[in-house]
Design an enzyme around this catalytic site. Structure first.
Site, PDB file in Angstrom:
ATOM      1  N   ASN A  81     -18.224 -17.524  10.662  1.00 44.14           N
ATOM      2  CA  ASN A  81     -19.381 -18.040  10.056  1.00 44.14           C
ATOM      3  C   ASN A  81     -19.375 -19.499   9.687  1.00 44.14           C
ATOM      4  OD1 ASN A  81     -20.818 -15.674   9.852  1.00 44.14           O
ATOM      5  ND2 ASN A  81     -19.663 -14.864   8.064  1.00 44.14           N
ATOM      6  N   HIS A  82     -20.466 -20.098   9.843  1.00 48.79           N
ATOM      7  CA  HIS A  82     -20.436 -21.727   9.409  1.00 48.79           C
ATOM      8  C   HIS A  82     -21.259 -21.806   8.124  1.00 48.79           C
ATOM      9  CE1 HIS A  82     -19.598 -23.408  13.747  1.00 48.79           C
ATOM     10  NE2 HIS A  82     -18.891 -22.300  13.577  1.00 48.79           N
ATOM     11  N   GLN A  83     -21.216 -22.881   7.467  1.00 48.33           N
ATOM     12  CA  GLN A  83     -22.003 -23.192   6.327  1.00 48.33           C
ATOM     13  C   GLN A  83     -23.396 -23.190   6.606  1.00 48.33           C
ATOM     14  OE1 GLN A  83     -20.749 -26.718   4.067  1.00 48.33           O
ATOM     15  NE2 GLN A  83     -22.096 -26.209   2.365  1.00 48.33           N
TER      16      GLN A  83
END
Length: 214
Positions: A81-83
């Protein structure tokens, strides 16, 4: 016993002379991957199928007993997951040369542990996304991308995976979830095999009820 041998959960290669199917549990090295006895994958190893699994995040992959995992299945963990709560999703902090600190844990999407029940069949090239829970006895269709929970004894397929149907009626599902055959010892499971593999589901209901009331 088959060929005079008792099922051995610590055996890596349960099919003599064939190394493309293994019992997973005795091969696991990562303490955040927990797999029950007799779960197998159609491959020569397992941990490369668990991706983006970083120790600093602490998420776990938990898989029950007697699961059947086809070739190409992938368990994507929370490290993928990315921000999302900033104007860019680009992970500067992971890449050489960029002056960026890691985001605070609260700023990263974290879906928790991924939990697969017992006697789950995961089809070829299926992808299980972070934090998904799949119930006992479920079937995941080949090529599916599973991003949300799958109920016990349910068939789910597609991208995104959706419920196709329940495998059995509610009465039989309730009985099986009470019976929990996968937790019984090897000798009892051996005796149960004719019932567990019987296609006469009304007979199965009758006999499971008797066994539960014994």
């Amino acid at each position: 016993m088959k060929d005079g041998k008792r099922p051995d959960p610590n055996l890596i290669h349960p099919i003599p002379g064939y190394d493309k199917e293994i019992y997973v549990k005795p091969t696991i090295k990562n303490p955040n991957i927990i797999v029950g006895e007799f779960t197998y994958i159609a491959d020569a190893e397992f941990e490369s199928h668990v991706t983006h699994h970083y120790e600093w995040l602490g998420d776990r992959l938990i898989i029950g007993r007697f699961c059947q995992i086809a070739a190409g299945a992938e368990f994507v963990m929370n490290g993928a997951n990315h921000q999302l709560n900033a104007v860019t999703t680009f992970p500067f902090y992971t890449l050489q040369g960029w002056q960026a600190n890691p985001p605070a844990p609260a700023d990263l999407p974290f879906k928790g542990d991924t939990v697969i029940g017992n006697d789950v069949w995961i089809g070829q090239n299926a992808v299980i996304l972070p934090g998904v829970h799949i119930g006992d006895g479920a079937i995941i269709g080949a090529g599916s991308v599973v991003g949300s929970a799958v109920e016990p004894y349910t068939i789910a397929a597609g991208n995104p995976a959706k419920t196709i149907r329940k495998r059995f009626d509610d009465e039989l599902i309730t009985l099986m979830l009470r019976f929990k055959w996968w937790n019984k010892d090897i000798s009892e499971i051996q005796r149960l095999i004719p019932l567990l593999t019987c296609s006469d589901l009304n007979r199965v209901k009758r006999e499971i009820k008797l066994l539960l009331n014994a």
